[in-house]
Scaffold this active site. Structure first.
Site, PDB file in Angstrom:
ATOM      1  N   LYS A  21      25.496  25.837  49.192  1.00 55.24           N
ATOM      2  CA  LYS A  21      25.188  27.392  49.666  1.00 55.24           C
ATOM      3  C   LYS A  21      23.805  27.653  49.730  1.00 55.24           C
ATOM      4  CE  LYS A  21      29.503  27.234  50.302  1.00 55.24           C
ATOM      5  NZ  LYS A  21      30.691  27.612  49.621  1.00 55.24           N
TER       6      LYS A  21
HETATM    7  C1  LIG Z   1      32.197  27.393  49.182  1.00 56.32           C
HETATM    8  C2  LIG Z   1      33.284  28.448  49.639  1.00 56.32           C
HETATM    9  C3  LIG Z   1      34.228  29.023  48.646  1.00 56.32           C
HETATM   10  C4  LIG Z   1      34.499  28.632  47.281  1.00 56.32           C
HETATM   11  O1  LIG Z   1      33.189  28.546  46.657  1.00 56.32           O
HETATM   12  P1  LIG Z   1      33.019  27.665  45.392  1.00 56.32           P
HETATM   13  O2  LIG Z   1      32.112  28.241  44.685  1.00 56.32           O
HETATM   14  O3  LIG Z   1      32.999  26.153  45.810  1.00 56.32           O
HETATM   15  O4  LIG Z   1      34.354  27.755  44.593  1.00 56.32           O
HETATM   16  C5  LIG Z   1      35.157  30.055  49.213  1.00 56.32           C
HETATM   17  N1  LIG Z   1      34.978  30.264  50.503  1.00 56.32           N
HETATM   18  C6  LIG Z   1      34.027  29.832  51.459  1.00 56.32           C
HETATM   19  C7  LIG Z   1      34.028  30.253  52.795  1.00 56.32           C
HETATM   20  C8  LIG Z   1      33.074  28.815  51.090  1.00 56.32           C
HETATM   21  O5  LIG Z   1      32.454  28.250  51.907  1.00 56.32           O
END
Ligand SMILES: *Cc1c(COP(=O)(O)O)cnc(C)c1O
Length: 388
Positions: free
Chosen positions: A189
């Protein structure tokens, strides 16, 4: 350098990030110390929300938001079919059920029309609609909040892709239209903390409830204890919560990365523009993601649309050819209702927009550390892979 492998996404850790983590390691707190509060304050300010609640990852952020909202058995959460499965799973953790909404085949986003259709299928049980700002783009947030509110439900934004994005000039996650917004600090991210999550809201009671639930449901504030005569050691568990805490070590990294958000956003914008230009010059049967009006995205992904059927090449072949040239790519996402678990639960879903989006999408590398030349290199490799 020419053969440097380009993954589809990757974190950027600089000296300031390392120094920030080391400082916490030398301090008194490894978890739930002052860095958590500092991160929460800075994050709330960055997105223009009143409250930000840090937690262990983006999945627990979704679970906390829904649980604090009171979602439970008998409720339905509306979830767009194109998302990471955590968005839907969070509803099930609360004992609720999911109704999958279709998406626009060119943006991958749930639209006011597909949301309204899904609310109809929820048959009066819709409690929360989760909008996913896929790739960092958003659309019609105000209109969707109104639709949801007319159905007696609330809008929650899964903004895990959208930190740094703006909609109608305002930062995503400011809570003006939605009850809450969730973020992830997973390394792919835009802001990386190893693992980490955040929920933002303007609702003080919701924020307080999420803080309670992220640490076993334990109330620390004596003024809020149910038992009036407290011994000094007394603490109260008032609800069934979890250990969804973020550590100060991770918070230090997230806070340091948050300070770089402006640079991250600017660089992602430059790289996306370089891709747009290179793709249009190359004149390939490849279209960038359809852009939405009113949105100034900090793109988390650079998905393109390729009609694999029309060009007579499979996506797997193209991905293998790209990998052969040192270029990673990925598919975001397989429709969640097509996952065996969800098909067994709800049956096969007829969602033509999601099917068409999924059939054509491919995410090309996009991350802060790419060079100015990389979008051109990826475009050349794509041209070679497509045999044009
Ligand atoms: C990455 C992501 C999540 C979950 O995040 P984590 O930190 O990996 O638990 C939820 N929704 C979306 C759209 C994501 O891209």
């Amino acid at each position: 350098m020419a053969n440097r492998f380009l993954p589809y996404g990757r974190q950027s850790i600089d000296h300031s990030d390392i120094a920030a983590v080391v400082e916490v390691l030398r301090g008194d707190w490894l978890t739930t110390g002052p860095t958590i509060e500092a991160l929460e304050e800075a994050f709330a300010e960055a997105v223009g929300a009143d409250h930000a609640v840090a937690c262990s990852n983006g999945t627990t952020a979704l679970h906390l938001a829904l649980a604090a909202e009171g979602v439970g058995p008998g409720d339905v959460c509306i979830v767009p079919a194109i998302t990471f499965m955590a968005t839907a799973n969070a509803a099930l953790y609360c004992g609720a059920e999911v109704v999958f909404a279709d998406v626009d085949p060119d943006t991958g986003l749930m639209t006011p029309a597909s949301l309204a259709e899904a609310i109809g299928r929820a048959d009066g049980h819709a409690r929360v609609a989760l909008q996913v700002h896929l790739a960092g783009q958003c659309e019609a947030i105000d209109e969707m909040a109104e639709l949801v509110s007319a159905a007696g439900a609330v809008l929650v934004e899964d903004a895990c892709h959208a930190v740094g994005s703006r909609w109608k000039g305002e930062p995503v996650g400011n809570g003006r239209h939605a009850r809450a917004a969730t973020f992830s600090f997973h390394p792919v991210k835009t802001i990386a903390a190893g693992e980490g999550g955040m929920v933002t809201t303007r609702d003080a009671a919701l924020a307080r409830r999420m803080r309670l639930l992220r640490s076993h449901g334990i109330e620390r504030d004596t003024a809020r204890h149910e038992r009036s005569e407290s011994e000094p050691w007394w603490h109260e568990m008032q609800a069934l919560g979890w250990n969804y805490r973020l550590s100060d070590i991770q918070a230090a990294l997230a806070l340091s990365q948050l300070r770089r958000l402006g640079a991250f956003t600017a660089r992602r914008r430059e790289l996306a523009q370089a891709y747009d230009a290179a793709l249009s010059r190359a004149n390939l049967p490849v279209a960038p993601l359809q852009r939405t009006p009113d949105c100034d995205p900090c793109l988390h992904l650079y998905p393109v649309r390729i009609d694999f059927e029309a060009i007579g090449r499979s996506r797997g072949e193209i991905m293998a050819a790209l990998a052969g040239q040192g270029i990673g790519s990925q598919v975001h996402y397989i429709p969640v209702p097509d996952q065996p678990f969800y098909t067994a639960r709800y049956g096969r879903q007829d969602l033509p927009g999601a099917r068409r989006y999924y059939a054509r999408t491919l995410s090309l590398p996009l991350f802060f550390g790419m060079t100015d030349e990389d979008p051109g290199r990826v475009t050349d490799a794509l041209a070679a892979a497509l045999g044009t």
